[in-house]
Design an enzyme around this catalytic site. Sequence first.
Site, PDB file in Angstrom:
ATOM      1  N   CYS A 119      -7.451 -10.712   7.993  1.00 28.61           N
ATOM      2  CA  CYS A 119      -8.349 -11.258   9.053  1.00 28.61           C
ATOM      3  C   CYS A 119      -9.232 -10.201   9.990  1.00 28.61           C
ATOM      4  O   CYS A 119     -10.359 -10.600  10.267  1.00 28.61           O
ATOM      5  CB  CYS A 119      -7.355 -12.214   9.992  1.00 28.61           C
ATOM      6  SG  CYS A 119      -5.757 -11.317  10.691  1.00 28.61           S
ATOM      7  N   ARG A 176       2.773  -4.997   3.057  1.00 34.17           N
ATOM      8  CA  ARG A 176       3.849  -5.049   4.264  1.00 34.17           C
ATOM      9  C   ARG A 176       4.896  -4.362   3.894  1.00 34.17           C
ATOM     10  O   ARG A 176       5.478  -4.537   2.906  1.00 34.17           O
ATOM     11  CB  ARG A 176       4.171  -6.626   4.588  1.00 34.17           C
ATOM     12  CG  ARG A 176       2.631  -7.389   5.000  1.00 34.17           C
ATOM     13  CD  ARG A 176       2.953  -8.846   5.164  1.00 34.17           C
ATOM     14  NE  ARG A 176       1.510  -9.238   5.620  1.00 34.17           N
ATOM     15  CZ  ARG A 176       1.500 -10.613   5.622  1.00 34.17           C
ATOM     16  NH1 ARG A 176       2.270 -11.439   5.547  1.00 34.17           N
ATOM     17  NH2 ARG A 176       0.184 -11.136   5.907  1.00 34.17           N
ATOM     18  N   GLN A 226      -3.780 -11.892  -1.464  1.00 32.74           N
ATOM     19  CA  GLN A 226      -3.728 -13.572  -0.840  1.00 32.74           C
ATOM     20  C   GLN A 226      -4.788 -14.177  -1.112  1.00 32.74           C
ATOM     21  O   GLN A 226      -6.024 -13.535  -1.264  1.00 32.74           O
ATOM     22  CB  GLN A 226      -3.516 -13.344   0.752  1.00 32.74           C
ATOM     23  CG  GLN A 226      -2.392 -13.321   1.340  1.00 32.74           C
ATOM     24  CD  GLN A 226      -2.292 -13.266   2.757  1.00 32.74           C
ATOM     25  OE1 GLN A 226      -2.903 -12.755   3.305  1.00 32.74           O
ATOM     26  NE2 GLN A 226      -1.201 -13.958   3.329  1.00 32.74           N
ATOM     27  N   ASP A 272      -6.983 -15.741   0.811  1.00 35.47           N
ATOM     28  CA  ASP A 272      -7.103 -15.526   2.186  1.00 35.47           C
ATOM     29  C   ASP A 272      -8.481 -15.915   2.539  1.00 35.47           C
ATOM     30  O   ASP A 272      -9.411 -15.745   2.093  1.00 35.47           O
ATOM     31  CB  ASP A 272      -6.992 -14.129   2.567  1.00 35.47           C
ATOM     32  CG  ASP A 272      -6.365 -14.040   4.216  1.00 35.47           C
ATOM     33  OD1 ASP A 272      -5.873 -15.222   4.521  1.00 35.47           O
ATOM     34  OD2 ASP A 272      -6.052 -13.019   4.624  1.00 35.47           O
ATOM     35  N   HIS A 293     -10.985 -17.349   6.274  1.00 35.86           N
ATOM     36  CA  HIS A 293     -10.889 -17.522   7.474  1.00 35.86           C
ATOM     37  C   HIS A 293     -12.385 -18.273   8.101  1.00 35.86           C
ATOM     38  O   HIS A 293     -13.489 -17.695   7.642  1.00 35.86           O
ATOM     39  CB  HIS A 293     -10.976 -16.287   8.348  1.00 35.86           C
ATOM     40  CG  HIS A 293     -10.009 -15.376   7.829  1.00 35.86           C
ATOM     41  ND1 HIS A 293      -9.563 -14.402   7.091  1.00 35.86           N
ATOM     42  CD2 HIS A 293      -8.456 -15.455   9.053  1.00 35.86           C
ATOM     43  CE1 HIS A 293      -8.246 -13.814   6.991  1.00 35.86           C
ATOM     44  NE2 HIS A 293      -7.947 -14.466   8.130  1.00 35.86           N
ATOM     45  N   LYS A 350       0.852 -22.543  13.816  1.00 37.41           N
ATOM     46  CA  LYS A 350       0.442 -22.812  12.335  1.00 37.41           C
ATOM     47  C   LYS A 350       1.063 -24.177  11.797  1.00 37.41           C
ATOM     48  O   LYS A 350       1.986 -24.596  12.221  1.00 37.41           O
ATOM     49  CB  LYS A 350       0.889 -21.531  11.433  1.00 37.41           C
ATOM     50  CG  LYS A 350       2.001 -21.208  11.464  1.00 37.41           C
ATOM     51  CD  LYS A 350       2.497 -19.952  10.495  1.00 37.41           C
ATOM     52  CE  LYS A 350       3.814 -19.497  10.249  1.00 37.41           C
ATOM     53  NZ  LYS A 350       4.349 -19.928   9.263  1.00 37.41           N
ATOM     54  N   HIS A 408      -7.369 -19.253  10.299  1.00 39.85           N
ATOM     55  CA  HIS A 408      -6.711 -18.786   9.104  1.00 39.85           C
ATOM     56  C   HIS A 408      -6.200 -19.518   8.272  1.00 39.85           C
ATOM     57  O   HIS A 408      -5.219 -20.480   8.728  1.00 39.85           O
ATOM     58  CB  HIS A 408      -5.692 -17.757   9.832  1.00 39.85           C
ATOM     59  CG  HIS A 408      -6.254 -16.860  10.858  1.00 39.85           C
ATOM     60  ND1 HIS A 408      -6.119 -15.344  10.752  1.00 39.85           N
ATOM     61  CD2 HIS A 408      -6.423 -17.065  12.271  1.00 39.85           C
ATOM     62  CE1 HIS A 408      -6.749 -15.043  11.914  1.00 39.85           C
ATOM     63  NE2 HIS A 408      -6.647 -15.744  12.698  1.00 39.85           N
TER      64      HIS A 408
END
Length: 644
Positions: free
Chosen positions: A333, A362, A380, A382, A384, A464, A510
């Site tokens: 992000c 991670r 991911q 991912d 945004h 979320k 997100h």
Amino acid sequence: MPRLTLPDGTQPELPEGEPVGSVLGPEAIAAKVDGELKDLSFVPEGDVSVEPVESASDDGLGVLRHSAAHVLAQAVCRLWPGTKYAIGPAIADGFYYDLAIPLHVSADDLPRIEEEMRAIVAEDQPFLREEVSRSEALARLQDQDFKREIIEDLAGEEGEVGSGETVTLYRTGLWVDLCLGPHVPSTGRIGAFTLTSLSGAYWRGDEKKAQLTRIYGTAWASQDDLEAHLHRLEEAERRDHRLLGRQLDLFSSPEELGPGLWVWHPRGGVFRKQLEDWVRDLHLARGYDLVVTPHIARSVLWETSGHLAKYSDNMYPPMQTDTGDYYVKPMNCPFHVLVYKSQVRSYRDLPMRLSELGTIYRHERLGTLHGLLRIRGGTQDDSHIICRPDQLVDEILAVFDLTLEIHRTFGFSDPIVNLSTLPGQTILEPEMAARATETLVTALERYGLPYTEAEGEGTFYGPKVDFHFRDAIGRLWQLTTVQCDFALPERFHMEYTGEDNQRHRPVMIHRAILGTLERFSAVLIEHYGGAFPLWLAPEQIRFVPVADRHVEQCRSLADLARAVGLRPSVDEAKESVGKKIRAAQLMKVPYVIVVGDRDLEAGTFTVRDRNGTETAGVPFDAIVAALSDEATSRRLEPTEFAAI
């Protein structure tokens, strides 16, 4: 006298000092008192609503399994005096207990432990609840190091003891455990159960702490339910993505890489390419823009985003350089924020939907790693979405729509949805937190999605919505996450010029619909049992020559199939046709065509699918056209060649 309101609307009065269980039927093993689970021995002080909790219900199974975990630990302590017991929760479909046992215990000892558990159940020992001071609890559990650590931890991290000076204990016979409960009235009320496996586990999941023996079991309301579950377990073992990953030559995790890191082999690479290409194309069609960001960034980025303050335990240590400390990214992000800030934005530019298949790292605890399902490095899907506040709900609704479309493609439907509220540690001001939560609730209600609330399960920068789907054997997987974020736009001073020519703050969404591709791939492997739909299969059709003289013709047929976009292969091994067909079955190849003299003379072939169905006399052009259509349409059902 307290007045009870029962589900049927009746309102009996309860004599002073009487427990709620005295007015419930014999099938109840616990009660819901004003919506909170309680023992049947609970004595209310005033008027309350009371619901019976039976063993076959979701709440009842949780109580049953938690009680079975206590009986497991009690049995181990009987068999091996001096055992130290740590934690023993109910989990999805079962329970476990972590124990430090003085002697080596293996899976061969599970029947012996189970036999001792059955003896405790036969004794029908009452579960007796006691509320004592912390000092008394420490004295009662003076030989139990792990329990003492939990009691001394005022935060009550493991959920076994609340804050304050009162501690709840449960006693069965002479055995005492630290627990909030509730439990079944007595051990004799525990239904059908069995122990399933044994493994190592670190205390609190920390590899620097004591290694314990974790014993798993399962408990159900009836023997029939237990046997049905054991059948599902056998099926789950057969579908284990780690085993199938090796068998199908998709990926591996060599020791040299380090735990939680995986390499994809050529067959796995083809599988991932199909998934990634489809995801990218779908996002482009939905108005997303593709971006690419680096794997590392200077510490200032993570300080601004709040990750170093709130997420550093999950980040790898910094790399020190002459231009400062760099961290590998745990999330994408902040990079997408920088893309937005690379130029001045107008209200006409919004919404801006940025999408990336971005690899994140991670530092998950060693004891929590599990195949591709829990990893340290993953990619991911991912995205945004940066938008104006008035666009926010509509953009979330569009994400919900895309989520359901994507998952329907894989056969996932009827999601179970959670609204996860903020955890204890957050970078959000209370007003922002309320706005973010209210926005998600509005979107859920407008879309008509029923949901339950998962308190404290959100991220540090926003609440979320999580979508869970059931796989082919009924297991629930959390796949999609949608988060509403007012915090990062504030921290990064993100702005746009409004229609009023003033500066305004945008909002961020997100969202990761598949999650990491690694985890989603593991779910797909287990969902399909490795038998992928044609469009995802690394190898779609295998030609089997009857004799060496047919190899060249098989290569020519494979070239024709390849020309229309299929992924064919030719088995040129010096083996019998039967062994070649068996080899294709083991690799779960969707279709096999055996090529011999008569097939080539007739120009028609017998097509064999992986279910063993054979269809003779199919023209080659018809085979190729049908498979091309099956692949491009992403159908889940195999082609019925008999209908062609």
